[in-house]
Design a protein around this motif. Structure first.
Motif, PDB file in Angstrom:
ATOM      1  N   MET A 145       5.794  -1.283   2.847  1.00 32.49           N
ATOM      2  CA  MET A 145       6.132  -2.105   3.627  1.00 32.49           C
ATOM      3  C   MET A 145       4.836  -3.638   3.715  1.00 32.49           C
ATOM      4  O   MET A 145       5.716  -4.743   3.302  1.00 32.49           O
ATOM      5  N   LEU A 146       3.730  -3.113   3.359  1.00 33.08           N
ATOM      6  CA  LEU A 146       2.722  -4.484   3.677  1.00 33.08           C
ATOM      7  C   LEU A 146       2.808  -4.745   2.567  1.00 33.08           C
ATOM      8  O   LEU A 146       2.532  -6.086   2.415  1.00 33.08           O
ATOM      9  N   ARG A 147       2.864  -4.164   1.823  1.00 38.46           N
ATOM     10  CA  ARG A 147       2.878  -4.841  -0.084  1.00 38.46           C
ATOM     11  C   ARG A 147       4.245  -5.905  -0.543  1.00 38.46           C
ATOM     12  O   ARG A 147       3.968  -6.861  -0.749  1.00 38.46           O
ATOM     13  N   GLY A 193       2.543 -14.280  -2.134  1.00 39.90           N
ATOM     14  CA  GLY A 193       1.941 -14.156  -3.352  1.00 39.90           C
ATOM     15  C   GLY A 193       0.563 -13.601  -2.858  1.00 39.90           C
ATOM     16  O   GLY A 193      -0.690 -13.839  -3.537  1.00 39.90           O
ATOM     17  N   ILE A 194       0.095 -12.854  -1.869  1.00 39.64           N
ATOM     18  CA  ILE A 194      -0.939 -11.999  -1.748  1.00 39.64           C
ATOM     19  C   ILE A 194      -0.565 -10.447  -2.358  1.00 39.64           C
ATOM     20  O   ILE A 194       0.685  -9.742  -2.198  1.00 39.64           O
ATOM     21  N   LYS A 195      -2.051 -10.237  -2.910  1.00 36.73           N
ATOM     22  CA  LYS A 195      -1.638  -8.837  -3.747  1.00 36.73           C
ATOM     23  C   LYS A 195      -2.413  -7.757  -3.003  1.00 36.73           C
ATOM     24  O   LYS A 195      -3.552  -8.083  -2.211  1.00 36.73           O
ATOM     25  N   VAL A 196      -1.136  -7.024  -3.308  1.00 33.38           N
ATOM     26  CA  VAL A 196      -1.184  -5.842  -1.435  1.00 33.38           C
ATOM     27  C   VAL A 196      -1.469  -4.505  -2.538  1.00 33.38           C
ATOM     28  O   VAL A 196      -0.673  -4.226  -3.193  1.00 33.38           O
ATOM     29  N   TYR A 197      -2.448  -3.922  -2.554  1.00 33.82           N
ATOM     30  CA  TYR A 197      -2.575  -2.384  -2.846  1.00 33.82           C
ATOM     31  C   TYR A 197      -2.954  -1.332  -1.918  1.00 33.82           C
ATOM     32  O   TYR A 197      -3.939  -0.943  -1.614  1.00 33.82           O
ATOM     33  N   PRO A 198      -1.703  -0.354  -1.230  1.00 31.79           N
ATOM     34  CA  PRO A 198      -1.982   0.558  -1.201  1.00 31.79           C
ATOM     35  C   PRO A 198      -2.583   1.580  -1.994  1.00 31.79           C
ATOM     36  O   PRO A 198      -2.285   2.101  -3.290  1.00 31.79           O
TER      37      PRO A 198
END
Length: 354
Positions: free
Chosen positions: A15-17, A24-29
């Protein structure tokens, strides 16, 4: 904008991703067993969806990372002993408690704390696991390995449970959502209800307490604080240094979700005061198969985690928001025949709150 690596690849990381995509923020769990070389760790900001983790190649690498936000705070709050010690040091109201070091302490425990003792593992217990409600004739049932590894609290006669979700930026600024009313059954959050305006005295007390905690720790990001409602005011039950289950309603009931707010905080972006425009209800889906008939209801937002369904496991949630409380109540009641019978009591509780 810098990418964000999230230690832990469960539903909170996902959900953060999702919250990062519109910005435009790349989030990598990332899972605990991920290979550091396969991730953009060097140029990333690091956060976590979990409070404690084993030592792996990844966590050893992250332990040295200069941009691991709140890195040294996680272990302090993950241990209920040091969490309670922090609350006492700050003079914040919490249930009377002590470390449970030896079985010989039980007479003194009941003398000091009263007839009902709540035993909690210092680390790892959640959703009702690793906790025991004991009276004097029940103590033999506590596993021997618990001594020294548990705290014991006074059983509190509370009238309700609320949580406050807030965020602190690098500059020390803070913002908060209205208090959320929560219903737990067997230690698991079943239903949450939030309103645009919370009880003013409770909101003021809760914001003062959570502000004191976040400032004392120099914390950056979203933190959740669970409290008991008592005639004397709020008592802090537990803290979570991360986005929290009781804040899931913000995805559809606030101008900025808790997930976006956390990303903004750890990246040093502006933290506006979230606007809450209508009453909201969140129904946790626990050990329940997906039912696409839920989507026939126009107010229902389904958030499905795509996890294997097992008894007691959180597999998704339903958010409902509407400025008309009677319409919201009707939508909740329409869900009752579409869910297993165990959900009826939680939905009735939510409807009574509206």
């Amino acid at each position: 904008m810098k990418p964000v690596c999230v230690l832990g690849n469960g539903q909170l990381g996902r959900m953060l991703r999702q919250a990062g995509e519109p910005l435009g923020i790349k989030v990598y769990p990332v899972g605990l067993d991920a290979e550091p070389a396969a991730l953009p760790i060097a140029q990333s900001v690091i956060t976590a969806e979990i409070e404690r983790w084993p030592e792996t190649a990844l966590t050893r690498e992250l332990a040295r990372h200069p941009a691991f936000v709140n890195r040294d705070i996680f272990p302090r709050l993950a241990d209920r002993l040091t969490q309670k010690q922090l609350l006492d040091q700050l003079g914040l109201a919490t249930a009377p408690w002590q470390l449970l070091a030896d079985r010989s302490e039980w007479p003194q425990v009941f003398s000091r704390l009263g007839a009902l003792a709540i035993v909690k593992r210092r680390t790892g217990g959640y959703d009702g696991r690793g906790q025991w409600r004991l009276r004097a004739d029940d103590t033999a049932s506590l596993p021997a390995e618990c001594y020294g590894e548990c705290i014991v609290e006074q059983g509190i006669n509370f009238s309700g449970e609320v949580s406050l979700v807030g965020a602190r930026g690098e500059d020390g600024s803070t913002v908060f959502y209205p208090l959320t009313h929560n219903l737990h059954e067997e230690g698991i959050l079943r239903t949450s209800v939030a309103f645009p305006q919370a009880d003013a005295a409770q909101q003021q007390q809760a914001e003062a307490m959570l502000s004191a905690i976040m400032h004392a720790l120099n914390y950056v990001g979203v933190m959740a604080m669970e409290c008991f409602v008592t005639p004397e005011g709020l008592l802090i039950n537990e803290l979570a240094p991360r986005v929290h289950n009781s804040g899931h309603w913000t995805q559809n009931g606030a101008s900025v979700s808790q997930f976006e707010l956390h990303l903004r905080a750890v990246l040093g972006l502006p933290l506006p005061q979230p606007v809450v425009f209508a009453p909201s209800v969140m129904v946790n889906l626990i050990g329940t198969e997906v039912n696409l008939a839920w989507l026939q209801q126009p107010l229902v937002h389904l958030h499905w985690y795509d996890k294997a369904v097992r008894a007691g496991r959180k597999v998704g949630h339903l958010n409902l928001t509407d400025s008309d409380s009677s319409r919201l109540a009707d939508a909740l009641n329409a869900l009752v025949p579409l869910l297993p019978p165990a959900y009826a009591s939680g939905i009735a509780w939510a409807v009574a709150k509206l």
